[in-house]
Scaffold this motif. Structure first.
Motif, PDB file in Angstrom:
ATOM      1  N   SER A 379       0.792  -1.557   0.039  1.00  0.00           N
ATOM      2  CA  SER A 379      -0.181  -0.172  -0.322  1.00  0.00           C
ATOM      3  C   SER A 379       1.266   1.178  -0.079  1.00  0.00           C
ATOM      4  O   SER A 379       0.829   2.504  -0.831  1.00  0.00           O
ATOM      5  CB  SER A 379      -1.211   0.163   1.330  1.00  0.00           C
ATOM      6  OG  SER A 379      -2.089   1.048   1.216  1.00  0.00           O
ATOM      7  N   HIS A 380       2.060   1.302   0.894  1.00  0.00           N
ATOM      8  CA  HIS A 380       2.959   2.594   1.287  1.00  0.00           C
ATOM      9  C   HIS A 380       3.217   2.180  -0.645  1.00  0.00           C
ATOM     10  O   HIS A 380       3.376   4.009  -0.520  1.00  0.00           O
ATOM     11  CB  HIS A 380       3.739   2.452   1.753  1.00  0.00           C
ATOM     12  CG  HIS A 380       4.506   3.189   1.790  1.00  0.00           C
ATOM     13  ND1 HIS A 380       4.270   4.454   2.503  1.00  0.00           N
ATOM     14  CD2 HIS A 380       6.401   3.268   1.904  1.00  0.00           C
ATOM     15  CE1 HIS A 380       5.455   5.135   2.664  1.00  0.00           C
ATOM     16  NE2 HIS A 380       6.968   4.718   2.341  1.00  0.00           N
ATOM     17  N   GLN A 382       2.124   1.638  -3.496  1.00  0.00           N
ATOM     18  CA  GLN A 382       1.109   2.484  -4.581  1.00  0.00           C
ATOM     19  C   GLN A 382       1.323   3.523  -4.190  1.00  0.00           C
ATOM     20  O   GLN A 382       1.302   4.180  -5.274  1.00  0.00           O
ATOM     21  CB  GLN A 382      -0.035   1.696  -3.802  1.00  0.00           C
ATOM     22  CG  GLN A 382      -1.138   1.388  -4.870  1.00  0.00           C
ATOM     23  CD  GLN A 382      -0.446   1.081  -6.268  1.00  0.00           C
ATOM     24  OE1 GLN A 382      -0.059  -0.092  -6.542  1.00  0.00           O
ATOM     25  NE2 GLN A 382      -0.949   2.104  -6.986  1.00  0.00           N
ATOM     26  N   LYS A 383       1.323   3.995  -3.717  1.00  0.00           N
ATOM     27  CA  LYS A 383       1.250   5.280  -2.577  1.00  0.00           C
ATOM     28  C   LYS A 383       2.201   6.362  -3.278  1.00  0.00           C
ATOM     29  O   LYS A 383       2.269   7.502  -3.411  1.00  0.00           O
ATOM     30  CB  LYS A 383       0.967   5.807  -0.884  1.00  0.00           C
ATOM     31  CG  LYS A 383      -0.644   5.190  -0.420  1.00  0.00           C
ATOM     32  CD  LYS A 383      -0.391   5.408   0.546  1.00  0.00           C
ATOM     33  CE  LYS A 383      -2.415   5.305   1.711  1.00  0.00           C
ATOM     34  NZ  LYS A 383      -2.377   5.558   3.021  1.00  0.00           N
ATOM     35  N   THR A 384       3.407   6.034  -3.182  1.00  0.00           N
ATOM     36  CA  THR A 384       4.383   6.409  -3.807  1.00  0.00           C
ATOM     37  C   THR A 384       4.750   6.029  -4.690  1.00  0.00           C
ATOM     38  O   THR A 384       5.587   7.589  -5.278  1.00  0.00           O
ATOM     39  CB  THR A 384       5.956   5.370  -3.251  1.00  0.00           C
ATOM     40  OG1 THR A 384       5.447   5.146  -1.982  1.00  0.00           O
ATOM     41  CG2 THR A 384       7.080   5.898  -3.809  1.00  0.00           C
ATOM     42  N   GLU A 386       1.945   6.586  -6.840  1.00  0.00           N
ATOM     43  CA  GLU A 386       1.219   7.411  -7.275  1.00  0.00           C
ATOM     44  C   GLU A 386       1.445   8.708  -7.163  1.00  0.00           C
ATOM     45  O   GLU A 386       0.505  10.030  -8.006  1.00  0.00           O
ATOM     46  CB  GLU A 386      -0.135   7.432  -6.508  1.00  0.00           C
ATOM     47  CG  GLU A 386      -1.045   5.922  -6.726  1.00  0.00           C
ATOM     48  CD  GLU A 386      -2.364   5.498  -6.285  1.00  0.00           C
ATOM     49  OE1 GLU A 386      -2.499   6.689  -5.196  1.00  0.00           O
ATOM     50  OE2 GLU A 386      -2.893   5.067  -6.038  1.00  0.00           O
ATOM     51  N   ALA A 387       2.011   8.968  -5.678  1.00  0.00           N
ATOM     52  CA  ALA A 387       3.381  11.053  -5.945  1.00  0.00           C
ATOM     53  C   ALA A 387       4.513  11.099  -7.051  1.00  0.00           C
ATOM     54  O   ALA A 387       4.055  11.683  -7.395  1.00  0.00           O
ATOM     55  CB  ALA A 387       4.119  10.218  -4.028  1.00  0.00           C
TER      56      ALA A 387
END
Length: 430
Positions: A379-380, A382-384, A386-387
């Protein structure tokens, strides 16, 4: 560190050696359990097939045996019928032959009847004379036998009268001896008798036995004799406390067997003996005690009252019973040891199951934690991702804007910057 490829997303993630070993062991245990279950099912199927095959073979053998028996029965029936026919034929043949012989003899008798009448009269007179002579001889023999019988009866009568007199004299002498002996002397004579009887068969029947007088008075009382027997492994087979009791027939006070049972049981317990036996000549007129071995276990456990003639039989009976009991005790001890082994095995198995369960629970919790951390990492990431994608988009926009920047746009509505750029341009031209 070990890498694991996630089957869902295809990403690789790393876990430590302990978690990797636990996951690998769990997979192997599952495969082992599945393989064991399959093997057990195959073994059960083979067993069922073997049983069915054995039943079919047994049925076939029974059918073959039944067929053979039926053939034998038919063969015997046929032989019996033939024998019956042969028997009837032989009877008819013998009957016809006998009838012919009868008719022939009747004819011959008829022919010789007239010629033999004179000879018959002579033979009859001669037979009568011989009978009279035999009768006289038989009468003489009977008279002689009667005389011999009377003489024999008289001799036998005199002989038995002498024996009865000798027996009465011996009884009288024994009575006189008892009257002269004290109670202690009579008791010691009975003890000596029992000891002598035992010593006669000690080497044959009881080679490992101990039979001695009880001289230990530390407890305040003692019995007469203690018998102990052991086997080849020094295991005690049986132990008996003996008490010998007798008294003079003319004593002023008559003792009873009941008077000595309580003290005998006390001696048995103090000396650690299994059985107690009272060898007694008391109550000589009692049919109850004269009947043989008397069990008084209803009064005191494992106690018997016997006459002196049953002294050796009671030892043999109790020893044989104890030998059988020793076999049962040995078998029971073996069974107990086996049960202890089984119990220890079950306890070890239970300890293993509990330890395995604890380790499995711990590994399962750690595995779930690892999966949760992996999910969090995914999840982390994935967020990175997306960022980063958002940053790339912003950089692209910034680059586009930077590409659109020109000197003309920068100097528009800005006289100072127009002047500066003009100076730079002039210098470049000069």
């Amino acid at each position: 560190m070990n890498e694991i490829n996630c089957p869902e997303c295809g990403n690789l993630f790393k876990i430590d050696q302990n978690n990797y070993s636990n996951i690998l062991k769990q997979v192997r245990d599952t495969e082992f359990d599945q393989e064991l279950s399959n093997r057990l099912e195959l073994a059960q199927e083979d067993k069922n097939k073997s049983i069915q095959l054995a039943i079919q073979n047994l049925k076939i053998e029974m059918q073959e045996t039944s067929s053979i028996q039926n053939n034998k029965i038919q063969y015997l029936k046929s032989k019996l019928s033939a024998a019956e026919a042969d028997k009837k034929l032989a009877v008819n043949t013998a009957k016809n032959s006998a009838e012919k012989e009868r008719d022939s003899i009747a004819y011959m008798l008829e022919k010789t009847k007239e010629t033999n009448q004179y000879d018959q009269r002579i033979a009859v007179s001669k037979a009568i004379s011989e009978l009279k002579q035999g009768y006289n001889e038989l009468k003489n023999k009977l008279d002689k036998a009667e005389l011999e019988k009377q003489l024999s009866e008289r001799s036998i009568k005199e002989k038995f009268e002498i024996q009865i007199k000798e027996r009465d004299d011996a009884i009288e002498r024994l009575r006189d001896m008892k009257l002269r002996l004290s109670t202690k002397m009579v008791g010691e004579s009975l003890e000596q008798h029992c000891e002598n009887e035992f010593n006669k068969i000690r080497s044959i029947a009881f080679p490992n036995a101990y039979f001695e007088k009880d001289n230990d008075v530390s407890s305040g009382s003692k019995g007469d004799y203690i018998f102990r027997d052991i086997d080849s492994n020094d295991n005690e087979i049986i132990s008996i406390m003996f008490e010998m009791k007798n008294e003079s027939d003319s004593g002023s006070s008559k003792k009873k067997n009941e008077d000595f049972l309580k003290e005998l049981n006390k001696d048995r317990l103090q000396k650690g003996c299994e059985y107690a036996v009272l060898v007694s000549l008391l109550e000589p007129e009692s049919d109850f005690f004269n009947s043989g071995i008397v069990d008084v276990s209803h009064r005191f456990p494992k106690m018997y009252v016997v006459r002196p003639q049953c002294f050796l039989p009671i030892i043999s009976l109790l020893r044989n019973a104890s030998l059988k009991s020793l076999e049962y005790k040995t078998e029971l001890a073996c069974i107990k040891e086996q049960n202890i082994d089984i119990t220890n095995f079950e306890n070890s198995l239970e300890i293993f199951k509990n330890s395995f369960g604890k380790n499995y629970s711990l590994a399962s919790r750690r595995f779930e934690t690892a999966i949760s951390e992996i999910d969090k990492s995914i999840s982390h990431l994935q967020k990175t991702k997306e960022a980063l994608i958002g940053a790339d988009r912003n950089l692209r926009l910034a680059n586009d804007k930077a590409q659109e920047v020109t000197v003309k746009k920068l100097t528009r509505n800005n006289p100072t910057m127009e002047e500066r750029f003009q100076i730079l341009k002039d210098r470049s031209a000069a």
